[in-house]
Design a protein around this motif. Structure first.
Motif, PDB file in Angstrom:
ATOM      1  N   LYS A 168       4.932  -3.688   9.403  1.00 18.34           N
ATOM      2  CA  LYS A 168       3.866  -3.865   8.532  1.00 18.34           C
ATOM      3  C   LYS A 168       4.236  -4.446   7.141  1.00 18.34           C
ATOM      4  N   SER A 201       3.673  -8.938   5.758  1.00 19.26           N
ATOM      5  CA  SER A 201       2.370  -9.072   5.774  1.00 19.26           C
ATOM      6  C   SER A 201       1.778  -9.643   4.510  1.00 19.26           C
ATOM      7  N   ASP A 217       8.920   1.344  12.394  1.00 17.31           N
ATOM      8  CA  ASP A 217       7.967   0.805  11.538  1.00 17.31           C
ATOM      9  C   ASP A 217       7.374   1.854  10.725  1.00 17.31           C
ATOM     10  N   ASN A 254       3.496   2.577   7.953  1.00 18.25           N
ATOM     11  CA  ASN A 254       2.566   2.283   7.633  1.00 18.25           C
ATOM     12  C   ASN A 254       2.490   1.746   6.089  1.00 18.25           C
ATOM     13  N   LYS A 276       0.956  -1.217   2.790  1.00 15.54           N
ATOM     14  CA  LYS A 276       0.416  -2.902   2.722  1.00 15.54           C
ATOM     15  C   LYS A 276       0.633  -3.065   1.240  1.00 15.54           C
TER      16      LYS A 276
END
Length: 619
Positions: free
Chosen positions: A12, A15, A132, A134, A136
Protein backbone atom coordinates in the motif's frame (compact mmCIF):
# COMPACT_ATOMS: atom_id res chain seq x y z
CA UNK A 1 6.42 -17.47 -18.84
CA UNK A 2 3.28 -15.44 -19.42
CA UNK A 3 3.39 -11.71 -18.76
CA UNK A 4 -0.15 -11.84 -17.37
CA UNK A 5 -0.55 -9.02 -14.82
CA UNK A 6 -3.67 -10.22 -13.05
CA UNK A 7 -1.69 -11.69 -10.15
CA UNK A 8 0.41 -8.59 -9.47
CA UNK A 9 0.00 -7.01 -6.03
CA UNK A 10 1.80 -3.96 -4.61
CA UNK A 11 2.27 -2.88 -0.98
CA UNK A 12 0.00 0.00 0.00
CA UNK A 13 2.91 2.38 0.42
CA UNK A 14 3.38 2.30 -3.36
CA UNK A 15 0.29 4.32 -4.12
CA UNK A 16 -0.99 7.67 -5.36
CA UNK A 17 0.84 10.68 -3.97
CA UNK A 18 3.96 8.83 -2.87
CA UNK A 19 7.48 10.27 -2.70
CA UNK A 20 10.43 8.29 -4.04
CA UNK A 21 14.12 9.06 -3.82
CA UNK A 22 16.24 9.65 -6.92
CA UNK A 23 17.20 5.99 -6.63
CA UNK A 24 14.28 3.95 -5.33
CA UNK A 25 13.38 0.32 -4.85
CA UNK A 26 9.78 -0.68 -5.52
CA UNK A 27 8.60 -4.23 -4.92
CA UNK A 28 5.51 -6.38 -5.06
CA UNK A 29 4.29 -9.92 -5.59
CA UNK A 30 3.29 -11.99 -8.57
CA UNK A 31 3.34 -15.67 -9.49
CA UNK A 32 6.77 -17.28 -9.08
CA UNK A 33 8.92 -16.69 -12.20
CA UNK A 34 6.33 -14.29 -13.63
CA UNK A 35 7.76 -11.47 -15.76
CA UNK A 36 6.53 -8.06 -14.62
CA UNK A 37 6.88 -4.88 -16.64
CA UNK A 38 6.98 -1.26 -15.50
CA UNK A 39 7.35 2.22 -16.98
CA UNK A 40 8.49 5.37 -15.23
CA UNK A 41 9.85 8.71 -16.42
CA UNK A 42 9.97 7.56 -20.03
CA UNK A 43 11.88 4.36 -19.30
CA UNK A 44 10.67 0.76 -19.47
CA UNK A 45 11.67 -1.85 -16.92
CA UNK A 46 11.29 -5.60 -16.57
CA UNK A 47 11.65 -7.86 -13.51
CA UNK A 48 11.10 -11.54 -12.80
CA UNK A 49 9.39 -12.70 -9.62
CA UNK A 50 11.51 -15.05 -7.49
CA UNK A 51 10.42 -18.43 -6.10
CA UNK A 52 8.40 -16.67 -3.36
CA UNK A 53 6.66 -14.43 -5.92
CA UNK A 54 8.46 -11.25 -4.92
CA UNK A 55 9.79 -8.92 -7.60
CA UNK A 56 11.81 -5.71 -7.25
CA UNK A 57 12.46 -2.73 -9.49
CA UNK A 58 15.11 -0.07 -9.01
CA UNK A 59 14.04 3.23 -10.56
CA UNK A 60 16.31 6.20 -11.09
CA UNK A 61 15.54 9.87 -11.64
CA UNK A 62 17.78 12.83 -12.40
CA UNK A 63 15.68 15.64 -10.98
CA UNK A 64 13.46 16.31 -8.00
CA UNK A 65 9.81 17.12 -8.58
CA UNK A 66 6.53 15.62 -9.76
CA UNK A 67 3.84 14.55 -10.22
CA UNK A 68 4.70 11.64 -12.40
CA UNK A 69 2.92 8.45 -13.36
CA UNK A 70 4.34 5.01 -12.51
CA UNK A 71 2.87 1.94 -14.18
CA UNK A 72 3.55 -1.59 -12.91
CA UNK A 73 1.68 -4.22 -14.87
CA UNK A 74 -1.88 -2.92 -15.10
CA UNK A 75 -1.53 -0.79 -11.96
CA UNK A 76 -1.20 2.96 -12.52
CA UNK A 77 0.15 5.07 -9.66
CA UNK A 78 -0.47 8.80 -10.07
CA UNK A 79 1.05 11.95 -8.61
CA UNK A 80 4.42 10.36 -7.86
CA UNK A 81 7.10 12.79 -6.68
CA UNK A 82 10.87 12.53 -6.53
CA UNK A 83 12.26 14.02 -3.34
CA UNK A 84 14.02 13.51 -0.04
CA UNK A 85 12.58 10.63 1.97
CA UNK A 86 12.96 9.97 5.72
CA UNK A 87 11.85 7.05 7.83
CA UNK A 88 10.39 8.26 11.15
CA UNK A 89 9.78 5.92 14.08
CA UNK A 90 9.48 5.66 17.83
CA UNK A 91 6.68 6.07 20.32
CA UNK A 92 4.11 8.65 21.35
CA UNK A 93 6.25 11.78 21.16
CA UNK A 94 7.05 10.99 17.53
CA UNK A 95 3.37 10.17 17.01
CA UNK A 96 1.94 13.30 18.67
CA UNK A 97 -0.24 15.21 16.19
CA UNK A 98 0.00 18.86 15.24
CA UNK A 99 -3.40 19.48 16.86
CA UNK A 100 -1.75 19.18 20.28
CA UNK A 101 0.78 21.89 19.45
CA UNK A 102 -1.42 24.49 17.79
CA UNK A 103 -2.03 26.59 20.89
CA UNK A 104 1.67 27.26 21.44
CA UNK A 105 3.09 26.75 17.94
CA UNK A 106 0.20 27.66 15.66
CA UNK A 107 2.09 30.52 14.01
CA UNK A 108 4.59 27.99 12.66
CA UNK A 109 1.99 25.58 11.26
CA UNK A 110 1.14 26.28 7.63
CA UNK A 111 -0.12 24.23 4.72
CA UNK A 112 2.81 22.85 2.77
CA UNK A 113 1.99 20.53 -0.16
CA UNK A 114 5.72 19.79 -0.54
CA UNK A 115 5.47 17.60 2.60
CA UNK A 116 3.90 14.18 2.05
CA UNK A 117 3.51 11.59 4.77
CA UNK A 118 2.65 7.90 4.93
CA UNK A 119 1.39 7.09 8.44
CA UNK A 120 1.30 3.33 8.98
CA UNK A 121 -1.75 1.83 10.67
CA UNK A 122 -1.06 0.71 14.23
CA UNK A 123 -1.37 -2.94 15.21
CA UNK A 124 0.38 -6.01 16.62
CA UNK A 125 1.54 -9.39 15.41
CA UNK A 126 3.60 -11.46 17.83
CA UNK A 127 3.94 -14.51 15.59
CA UNK A 128 5.48 -13.40 12.29
CA UNK A 129 6.23 -10.33 10.16
CA UNK A 130 3.45 -8.99 7.98
CA UNK A 131 4.06 -8.37 4.29
CA UNK A 132 1.98 -5.20 4.07
CA UNK A 133 0.57 -2.50 6.34
CA UNK A 134 -2.39 -0.20 5.79
CA UNK A 135 -1.78 3.46 5.20
CA UNK A 136 -2.01 6.16 2.55
CA UNK A 137 -0.04 9.18 1.44
CA UNK A 138 -1.34 12.58 2.53
CA UNK A 139 -0.07 16.10 2.03
CA UNK A 140 0.48 18.51 4.91
CA UNK A 141 -2.52 20.59 3.94
CA UNK A 142 -6.13 21.26 4.84
CA UNK A 143 -8.05 19.15 7.31
CA UNK A 144 -5.34 16.47 7.43
CA UNK A 145 -2.74 18.85 8.85
CA UNK A 146 -4.04 18.62 12.43
CA UNK A 147 -3.69 14.82 12.32
CA UNK A 148 -0.16 14.86 10.96
CA UNK A 149 2.67 13.89 13.31
CA UNK A 150 4.24 17.10 14.62
CA UNK A 151 7.95 16.21 14.93
CA UNK A 152 8.23 14.90 11.34
CA UNK A 153 6.31 17.96 10.11
CA UNK A 154 8.60 20.47 11.82
CA UNK A 155 11.65 18.47 10.72
CA UNK A 156 10.47 18.62 7.10
CA UNK A 157 9.66 22.33 7.30
CA UNK A 158 13.14 23.05 8.65
CA UNK A 159 14.79 21.06 5.85
CA UNK A 160 12.69 22.81 3.21
CA UNK A 161 13.49 26.23 4.61
CA UNK A 162 17.23 25.49 4.69
CA UNK A 163 17.36 23.94 1.19
CA UNK A 164 14.88 26.16 -0.65
CA UNK A 165 16.30 26.07 -4.16
CA UNK A 166 16.29 22.43 -5.19
CA UNK A 167 12.49 21.98 -5.46
CA UNK A 168 12.63 18.68 -3.59
CA UNK A 169 9.49 17.57 -1.76
CA UNK A 170 9.90 15.73 1.53
CA UNK A 171 8.49 12.24 1.96
CA UNK A 172 7.95 10.95 5.50
CA UNK A 173 7.41 7.23 6.08
CA UNK A 174 6.14 7.04 9.65
CA UNK A 175 5.62 4.05 11.96
CA UNK A 176 5.52 5.41 15.56
CA UNK A 177 3.25 3.89 18.18
CA UNK A 178 2.73 5.14 21.74
CA UNK A 179 3.94 3.15 24.72
CA UNK A 180 6.29 0.92 22.75
CA UNK A 181 9.68 -0.11 24.16
CA UNK A 182 12.80 -0.58 22.07
CA UNK A 183 12.33 -4.36 22.03
CA UNK A 184 8.92 -3.89 20.43
CA UNK A 185 10.70 -2.70 17.29
CA UNK A 186 12.97 -5.74 17.00
CA UNK A 187 12.43 -9.08 15.24
CA UNK A 188 12.35 -12.24 17.30
CA UNK A 189 15.71 -13.34 15.89
CA UNK A 190 17.29 -10.41 17.78
CA UNK A 191 15.05 -10.50 20.85
CA UNK A 192 16.04 -14.14 21.38
CA UNK A 193 19.51 -12.84 22.31
CA UNK A 194 17.91 -11.17 25.37
CA UNK A 195 16.47 -14.11 27.38
CA UNK A 196 14.71 -12.01 30.03
CA UNK A 197 12.87 -10.10 27.31
CA UNK A 198 12.31 -13.05 24.99
CA UNK A 199 10.52 -15.09 27.65
CA UNK A 200 7.78 -12.44 27.83
CA UNK A 201 7.05 -13.00 24.14
CA UNK A 202 6.43 -16.75 24.16
CA UNK A 203 2.98 -16.73 25.88
CA UNK A 204 1.76 -14.11 23.40
CA UNK A 205 2.46 -16.47 20.52
CA UNK A 206 -0.01 -19.05 21.78
CA UNK A 207 -3.17 -19.21 19.64
CA UNK A 208 -5.81 -16.66 20.77
CA UNK A 209 -3.78 -15.68 23.86
CA UNK A 210 -3.94 -11.94 23.12
CA UNK A 211 -7.65 -11.98 22.24
CA UNK A 212 -8.55 -14.13 25.25
CA UNK A 213 -6.47 -12.10 27.70
CA UNK A 214 -7.81 -8.82 26.34
CA UNK A 215 -11.40 -10.01 26.79
CA UNK A 216 -10.70 -11.24 30.33
CA UNK A 217 -9.04 -7.97 31.34
CA UNK A 218 -11.57 -5.74 29.61
CA UNK A 219 -14.64 -7.28 31.25
CA UNK A 220 -13.96 -6.09 34.84
CA UNK A 221 -12.92 -2.69 33.51
CA UNK A 222 -16.21 -2.34 31.65
CA UNK A 223 -18.08 -3.47 34.76
CA UNK A 224 -16.24 -0.87 36.84
CA UNK A 225 -17.21 1.93 34.48
CA UNK A 226 -20.78 0.66 34.34
CA UNK A 227 -20.91 0.72 38.14
CA UNK A 228 -19.40 4.20 38.12
CA UNK A 229 -22.07 5.53 35.76
CA UNK A 230 -24.83 3.92 37.81
CA UNK A 231 -23.51 5.46 41.04
CA UNK A 232 -22.57 8.87 39.71
CA UNK A 233 -25.14 11.24 41.17
CA UNK A 234 -24.05 13.93 38.75
CA UNK A 235 -25.35 11.97 35.79
CA UNK A 236 -28.67 11.14 37.41
CA UNK A 237 -29.23 14.64 38.84
CA UNK A 238 -28.08 16.57 35.75
CA UNK A 239 -25.24 18.43 37.45
CA UNK A 240 -24.01 19.75 34.10
CA UNK A 241 -27.18 21.82 33.61
CA UNK A 242 -26.77 25.60 33.91
CA UNK A 243 -30.06 25.63 35.83
CA UNK A 244 -28.91 23.18 38.51
CA UNK A 245 -28.91 24.69 42.02
CA UNK A 246 -25.40 24.16 43.43
CA UNK A 247 -25.80 26.62 46.31
CA UNK A 248 -25.23 23.88 48.90
CA UNK A 249 -22.03 22.62 47.26
CA UNK A 250 -18.64 23.34 48.80
CA UNK A 251 -16.14 25.75 47.21
CA UNK A 252 -12.49 25.31 46.36
CA UNK A 253 -9.87 26.28 43.77
CA UNK A 254 -9.77 24.22 40.60
CA UNK A 255 -6.33 22.75 41.37
CA UNK A 256 -7.11 22.05 45.04
CA UNK A 257 -7.49 18.25 45.47
CA UNK A 258 -9.10 18.60 48.90
CA UNK A 259 -12.04 16.25 49.29
CA UNK A 260 -11.43 14.34 46.08
CA UNK A 261 -11.87 10.59 46.40
CA UNK A 262 -8.92 8.34 45.71
CA UNK A 263 -10.89 6.83 42.82
CA UNK A 264 -14.22 7.84 41.40
CA UNK A 265 -15.84 11.03 40.11
CA UNK A 266 -15.56 14.67 41.08
CA UNK A 267 -17.77 17.36 39.55
CA UNK A 268 -16.84 21.04 39.48
CA UNK A 269 -19.04 23.94 38.37
CA UNK A 270 -18.78 27.68 38.12
CA UNK A 271 -20.45 30.69 36.58
CA UNK A 272 -18.40 33.05 34.46
CA UNK A 273 -19.06 36.23 32.51
CA UNK A 274 -18.19 36.22 28.85
CA UNK A 275 -17.97 39.33 26.65
CA UNK A 276 -19.43 39.79 23.21
CA UNK A 277 -16.73 38.64 20.81
CA UNK A 278 -16.33 37.83 17.15
CA UNK A 279 -14.24 34.93 15.89
CA UNK A 280 -13.18 31.59 17.32
CA UNK A 281 -13.20 30.82 21.04
CA UNK A 282 -10.81 28.13 22.29
CA UNK A 283 -11.19 26.19 25.52
CA UNK A 284 -7.78 25.27 26.90
CA UNK A 285 -8.51 23.41 30.10
CA UNK A 286 -5.13 21.95 30.97
CA UNK A 287 -4.97 18.24 31.68
CA UNK A 288 -6.68 15.86 34.10
CA UNK A 289 -6.12 12.57 35.88
CA UNK A 290 -7.46 10.28 34.43
CA UNK A 291 -10.27 11.46 32.15
CA UNK A 292 -12.56 14.44 31.84
CA UNK A 293 -15.79 15.62 30.25
CA UNK A 294 -16.50 19.36 29.95
CA UNK A 295 -19.91 20.98 29.53
CA UNK A 296 -20.64 24.60 28.71
CA UNK A 297 -24.19 25.79 29.27
CA UNK A 298 -25.24 22.15 29.58
CA UNK A 299 -23.75 21.01 26.27
CA UNK A 300 -20.80 18.62 26.13
CA UNK A 301 -17.91 20.28 24.31
CA UNK A 302 -15.09 17.79 24.86
CA UNK A 303 -14.39 14.36 26.33
CA UNK A 304 -10.84 13.14 26.95
CA UNK A 305 -10.69 9.45 27.78
CA UNK A 306 -7.24 9.16 29.35
CA UNK A 307 -4.61 11.24 31.12
CA UNK A 308 -2.24 12.46 28.46
CA UNK A 309 -4.06 14.45 25.76
CA UNK A 310 -4.60 18.15 26.50
CA UNK A 311 -8.17 19.19 27.18
CA UNK A 312 -8.49 21.66 24.33
CA UNK A 313 -11.21 22.35 21.78
CA UNK A 314 -12.96 25.02 19.75
CA UNK A 315 -16.27 26.14 21.25
CA UNK A 316 -19.21 25.77 18.84
CA UNK A 317 -20.48 29.06 17.48
CA UNK A 318 -23.47 30.39 19.39
CA UNK A 319 -23.00 28.24 22.50
CA UNK A 320 -21.50 31.01 24.63
CA UNK A 321 -23.76 33.87 25.59
CA UNK A 322 -22.80 37.45 26.23
CA UNK A 323 -23.01 37.75 30.00
CA UNK A 324 -23.30 34.82 32.44
CA UNK A 325 -22.43 31.26 31.38
CA UNK A 326 -21.86 27.97 33.19
CA UNK A 327 -19.04 25.49 32.88
CA UNK A 328 -19.21 22.03 34.45
CA UNK A 329 -16.34 19.55 34.60
CA UNK A 330 -16.67 15.82 35.32
CA UNK A 331 -13.33 14.24 36.28
CA UNK A 332 -13.03 10.46 36.50
CA UNK A 333 -10.12 8.91 38.37
CA UNK A 334 -9.90 5.21 37.62
CA UNK A 335 -6.20 4.50 38.17
CA UNK A 336 -5.38 7.76 39.93
CA UNK A 337 -7.03 10.61 41.79
CA UNK A 338 -9.65 12.62 39.87
CA UNK A 339 -7.71 15.89 39.82
CA UNK A 340 -6.57 18.71 37.54
CA UNK A 341 -2.82 18.80 36.82
CA UNK A 342 -0.94 21.87 38.06
CA UNK A 343 1.29 23.95 35.82
CA UNK A 344 -1.11 24.07 32.86
CA UNK A 345 -3.28 26.84 31.46
CA UNK A 346 -6.99 26.69 32.32
CA UNK A 347 -8.76 29.39 30.32
CA UNK A 348 -11.17 30.35 27.57
CA UNK A 349 -9.24 32.17 24.86
CA UNK A 350 -10.83 34.67 22.51
CA UNK A 351 -9.70 37.45 20.25
CA UNK A 352 -9.82 40.20 22.87
CA UNK A 353 -8.53 38.28 25.87
CA UNK A 354 -9.27 35.30 28.07
CA UNK A 355 -11.34 33.99 30.94
CA UNK A 356 -8.89 32.57 33.50
CA UNK A 357 -10.47 29.61 35.29
CA UNK A 358 -7.68 29.45 37.87
CA UNK A 359 -8.95 32.68 39.40
CA UNK A 360 -11.77 32.35 41.88
CA UNK A 361 -13.47 29.34 43.44
CA UNK A 362 -15.38 26.48 41.89
CA UNK A 363 -18.32 24.65 43.36
CA UNK A 364 -17.49 20.98 43.77
CA UNK A 365 -19.03 17.70 44.86
CA UNK A 366 -18.14 14.01 44.75
CA UNK A 367 -20.29 12.18 42.23
CA UNK A 368 -19.18 8.68 43.19
CA UNK A 369 -16.39 7.00 45.13
CA UNK A 370 -15.26 3.51 44.15
CA UNK A 371 -12.36 1.17 44.59
CA UNK A 372 -9.57 1.42 42.03
CA UNK A 373 -10.48 0.28 38.56
CA UNK A 374 -8.95 -3.12 37.64
CA UNK A 375 -5.93 -2.75 35.41
CA UNK A 376 -5.91 -3.81 31.79
CA UNK A 377 -3.06 -5.19 29.71
CA UNK A 378 -0.91 -3.12 27.35
CA UNK A 379 0.27 -5.47 24.64
CA UNK A 380 2.08 -2.63 22.87
CA UNK A 381 4.66 -2.87 25.64
CA UNK A 382 5.80 -6.35 24.60
CA UNK A 383 8.59 -7.33 22.17
CA UNK A 384 8.27 -7.86 18.43
CA UNK A 385 4.58 -6.94 18.07
CA UNK A 386 4.86 -3.55 16.37
CA UNK A 387 7.94 -4.64 14.46
CA UNK A 388 6.04 -7.48 12.82
CA UNK A 389 2.89 -5.48 12.11
CA UNK A 390 4.12 -1.95 11.32
CA UNK A 391 7.83 -1.92 10.56
CA UNK A 392 8.67 -5.17 8.77
CA UNK A 393 6.38 -4.45 5.77
CA UNK A 394 8.23 -1.20 5.04
CA UNK A 395 11.81 -2.46 5.30
CA UNK A 396 13.77 -1.58 2.20
CA UNK A 397 11.90 1.55 1.16
CA UNK A 398 14.58 3.89 -0.18
CA UNK A 399 15.23 6.69 2.32
CA UNK A 400 17.84 9.36 3.03
CA UNK A 401 17.95 8.45 6.72
CA UNK A 402 16.16 7.38 9.88
CA UNK A 403 14.70 9.67 12.56
CA UNK A 404 14.02 7.99 15.89
CA UNK A 405 12.27 9.37 19.02
CA UNK A 406 11.74 6.66 21.61
CA UNK A 407 12.89 5.51 25.02
CA UNK A 408 10.22 6.63 27.48
CA UNK A 409 8.96 3.05 27.73
CA UNK A 410 12.47 1.78 28.53
CA UNK A 411 13.03 4.07 31.52
CA UNK A 412 11.83 1.33 33.89
CA UNK A 413 14.94 -0.69 32.99
CA UNK A 414 17.47 1.51 31.17
CA UNK A 415 20.41 -0.90 31.40
CA UNK A 416 19.95 -2.92 28.16
CA UNK A 417 18.90 0.06 26.00
CA UNK A 418 22.24 0.66 24.25
CA UNK A 419 22.55 -3.00 23.31
CA UNK A 420 18.94 -3.07 22.06
CA UNK A 421 19.30 0.13 20.05
CA UNK A 422 22.63 -0.98 18.57
CA UNK A 423 20.99 -4.21 17.37
CA UNK A 424 18.09 -2.17 15.96
CA UNK A 425 20.40 0.10 13.95
CA UNK A 426 22.32 -2.90 12.61
CA UNK A 427 19.06 -4.54 11.55
CA UNK A 428 17.75 -1.38 9.88
CA UNK A 429 21.00 -0.96 7.98
CA UNK A 430 20.74 -4.54 6.77
CA UNK A 431 17.53 -3.53 4.97
CA UNK A 432 18.03 0.18 4.22
CA UNK A 433 21.74 0.18 3.46
CA UNK A 434 24.92 -0.15 5.50
CA UNK A 435 25.53 3.61 5.46
CA UNK A 436 22.00 4.55 6.61
CA UNK A 437 22.28 7.78 8.66
CA UNK A 438 20.49 7.44 12.00
CA UNK A 439 19.47 10.54 13.96
CA UNK A 440 17.85 9.88 17.31
CA UNK A 441 16.28 12.05 20.00
CA UNK A 442 17.55 12.03 23.55
CA UNK A 443 14.68 12.16 26.05
CA UNK A 444 13.66 15.63 27.30
CA UNK A 445 13.28 16.77 30.88
CA UNK A 446 10.30 15.30 32.71
CA UNK A 447 9.00 14.54 36.18
CA UNK A 448 5.60 12.98 36.76
CA UNK A 449 3.80 15.50 39.01
CA UNK A 450 2.33 12.65 41.04
CA UNK A 451 5.76 11.24 41.90
CA UNK A 452 8.13 14.13 42.46
CA UNK A 453 8.97 15.97 45.64
CA UNK A 454 10.35 19.11 44.10
CA UNK A 455 11.75 20.18 40.75
CA UNK A 456 14.99 22.13 40.49
CA UNK A 457 17.99 22.67 42.69
CA UNK A 458 20.64 20.30 43.97
CA UNK A 459 19.42 16.75 44.41
CA UNK A 460 16.51 16.64 41.99
CA UNK A 461 14.55 13.42 42.55
CA UNK A 462 14.38 10.70 39.95
CA UNK A 463 17.16 9.04 37.99
CA UNK A 464 15.61 6.54 35.57
CA UNK A 465 15.19 9.09 32.79
CA UNK A 466 18.73 10.31 33.44
CA UNK A 467 20.04 6.76 33.18
CA UNK A 468 18.17 6.20 29.91
CA UNK A 469 19.56 9.46 28.49
CA UNK A 470 23.05 8.24 29.34
CA UNK A 471 22.45 4.99 27.45
CA UNK A 472 21.26 7.07 24.52
CA UNK A 473 24.40 9.23 24.64
CA UNK A 474 26.49 6.07 24.57
CA UNK A 475 24.74 5.11 21.33
CA UNK A 476 26.80 7.84 19.63
CA UNK A 477 29.49 5.16 19.55
CA UNK A 478 27.55 3.73 16.58
CA UNK A 479 29.09 5.14 13.37
CA UNK A 480 27.12 7.62 11.23
CA UNK A 481 24.68 8.55 13.98
CA UNK A 482 23.71 11.84 15.62
CA UNK A 483 21.67 12.71 18.70
CA UNK A 484 19.29 15.63 19.12
CA UNK A 485 19.55 16.79 22.73
CA UNK A 486 16.15 17.99 24.00
CA UNK A 487 16.78 18.38 27.73
CA UNK A 488 15.21 21.85 27.54
CA UNK A 489 12.16 20.86 25.45
CA UNK A 490 10.13 18.96 28.04
CA UNK A 491 7.37 19.79 30.50
CA UNK A 492 7.88 18.69 34.09
CA UNK A 493 4.19 17.80 34.32
CA UNK A 494 3.55 16.28 30.92
CA UNK A 495 4.90 13.10 29.32
CA UNK A 496 3.99 14.67 25.98
CA UNK A 497 5.54 18.16 25.87
CA UNK A 498 4.12 20.52 23.28
CA UNK A 499 7.40 21.96 21.95
CA UNK A 500 7.77 19.65 19.00
CA UNK A 501 9.20 22.40 16.79
CA UNK A 502 12.52 22.63 18.64
CA UNK A 503 12.81 18.84 18.47
CA UNK A 504 12.15 18.83 14.74
CA UNK A 505 14.56 21.72 14.17
CA UNK A 506 17.38 19.98 16.04
CA UNK A 507 16.85 16.74 14.16
CA UNK A 508 16.97 18.78 10.96
CA UNK A 509 20.26 20.43 11.97
CA UNK A 510 21.86 17.00 12.16
CA UNK A 511 20.33 15.96 8.83
CA UNK A 512 21.62 19.09 7.14
CA UNK A 513 25.16 18.40 8.35
CA UNK A 514 25.25 14.59 8.29
CA UNK A 515 23.25 13.92 5.12
CA UNK A 516 23.05 17.11 3.07
CA UNK A 517 26.64 18.23 3.73
CA UNK A 518 25.93 21.72 5.02
CA UNK A 519 28.83 23.29 6.88
CA UNK A 520 26.89 24.00 10.08
CA UNK A 521 27.14 23.24 13.78
CA UNK A 522 24.51 20.70 14.80
CA UNK A 523 25.90 19.41 18.11
CA UNK A 524 25.72 20.89 21.55
CA UNK A 525 28.49 20.29 24.08
CA UNK A 526 29.32 16.59 24.52
CA UNK A 527 31.53 15.51 27.39
CA UNK A 528 35.04 14.63 26.19
CA UNK A 529 36.69 13.74 29.49
CA UNK A 530 36.50 14.45 33.22
CA UNK A 531 39.73 15.00 35.10
CA UNK A 532 40.57 15.41 38.80
CA UNK A 533 43.24 17.97 39.58
CA UNK A 534 44.61 16.44 42.77
CA UNK A 535 46.80 19.42 43.62
CA UNK A 536 43.92 21.93 43.52
CA UNK A 537 41.27 19.32 44.42
CA UNK A 538 39.04 20.34 41.55
CA UNK A 539 36.92 18.44 39.05
CA UNK A 540 37.30 19.71 35.48
CA UNK A 541 34.85 18.71 32.73
CA UNK A 542 36.08 19.08 29.14
CA UNK A 543 33.63 19.20 26.23
CA UNK A 544 33.58 18.84 22.48
CA UNK A 545 31.52 21.53 20.65
CA UNK A 546 32.12 23.81 23.64
CA UNK A 547 32.42 27.22 21.97
CA UNK A 548 30.79 29.96 24.02
CA UNK A 549 29.78 27.67 26.91
CA UNK A 550 27.07 29.20 29.10
CA UNK A 551 24.42 28.09 31.59
CA UNK A 552 20.72 28.75 32.02
CA UNK A 553 18.81 28.17 35.25
CA UNK A 554 21.61 28.82 37.73
CA UNK A 555 25.03 27.32 38.37
CA UNK A 556 25.68 23.94 36.73
CA UNK A 557 25.50 21.07 39.19
CA UNK A 558 27.95 18.17 39.15
CA UNK A 559 27.02 14.95 40.90
CA UNK A 560 30.25 13.45 42.22
CA UNK A 561 30.47 9.81 43.22
CA UNK A 562 33.32 9.29 45.67
CA UNK A 563 35.48 6.19 45.93
CA UNK A 564 33.37 5.02 48.90
CA UNK A 565 30.17 5.25 46.76
CA UNK A 566 28.93 8.33 48.57
CA UNK A 567 27.27 11.02 46.45
CA UNK A 568 28.14 14.74 46.61
CA UNK A 569 26.43 17.50 44.64
CA UNK A 570 28.65 20.50 43.89
CA UNK A 571 28.01 23.69 41.96
CA UNK A 572 30.40 24.30 39.08
CA UNK A 573 31.78 27.44 37.46
CA UNK A 574 32.32 27.90 33.73
CA UNK A 575 36.03 28.63 33.24
CA UNK A 576 37.69 28.62 29.82
CA UNK A 577 34.78 26.63 28.36
CA UNK A 578 35.06 23.89 30.96
CA UNK A 579 33.04 23.13 34.09
CA UNK A 580 35.12 23.40 37.27
CA UNK A 581 33.88 22.26 40.69
CA UNK A 582 35.44 22.09 44.14
CA UNK A 583 36.20 18.49 45.14
CA UNK A 584 38.09 19.07 48.39
CA UNK A 585 38.12 16.03 50.64
CA UNK A 586 36.97 13.71 47.85
CA UNK A 587 38.52 11.00 45.74
CA UNK A 588 36.08 11.09 42.80
CA UNK A 589 35.40 8.01 40.72
CA UNK A 590 32.45 9.17 38.55
CA UNK A 591 30.98 12.57 37.72
CA UNK A 592 27.52 13.24 36.32
CA UNK A 593 25.84 16.34 34.96
CA UNK A 594 22.10 16.82 34.48
CA UNK A 595 21.59 13.62 36.44
CA UNK A 596 17.90 13.97 37.18
CA UNK A 597 14.63 13.25 35.45
CA UNK A 598 14.14 17.01 35.19
CA UNK A 599 17.43 18.86 35.77
CA UNK A 600 17.11 22.49 36.72
CA UNK A 601 20.22 23.81 34.95
CA UNK A 602 20.98 23.51 31.23
CA UNK A 603 24.35 24.30 29.65
CA UNK A 604 24.56 25.55 26.04
CA UNK A 605 27.22 26.46 23.51
CA UNK A 606 27.27 29.66 21.49
CA UNK A 607 24.81 28.15 18.98
CA UNK A 608 22.17 27.72 21.73
CA UNK A 609 22.34 23.94 21.45
CA UNK A 610 22.22 22.27 24.87
CA UNK A 611 24.81 19.96 26.37
CA UNK A 612 23.88 16.33 26.77
CA UNK A 613 23.57 15.12 30.35
CA UNK A 614 26.25 12.56 31.10
CA UNK A 615 27.84 10.17 33.56
CA UNK A 616 31.60 9.81 33.05
CA UNK A 617 34.46 8.09 34.82
CA UNK A 618 37.06 10.45 36.28
CA UNK A 619 40.47 10.22 34.62
Amino acid sequence: MSMNTSMIKLPKIFSDGMVLGKTAKVWGWASPSQIVTASFLGKNYEATADETGRFTFTFTAEQFGGGHTLTIGDTVINDVHIGRVWFCGGQSNMEGPISRTRLSLGEYVVDDPRIRIFQAEKGLNFVEPEKDVNGKWNTATGDFLDNMYAVPYFFARSILESLPDDNAPIGLVCTPSGGTPMEGWLPEEIVSDFPDIHKTLKPLQEPNFVEKTTAEKDKPIQEWHKKLRENDKGLTENWQSPDYDDSNWQSRALLDPTGSPKHGVVWLRRKFVFPKVDGAVILNLGRFENSVTVYINGKEVINIGYSYPPCRCKIPTGLLREGENTIAVRIVGDGGNPIAIAGKEYALLHGSGRVNFLLGNWKWRVGAELEQCPSGVWFYGYPCGVYNFMLAPLLGYSVDGLLWYQGESNTGNPKPFKELFTAFVKHMRKHFGEDLPVIFTQLPNYIDPNNFVRAGGVGDPGENWAALRERQRQCLDIPNTAMAVTIDCGDYNDLHPTDKKTVGDRLALHARRLVYNENIVSDGPIVERVEFNKKEEKIIVHFKHKEGLWAKGGHPILRIEDHDDSIHNRHAAIINETLVADARGLRPSFVSFGWADCPSVVVYNAYCIPASPFEEEVK
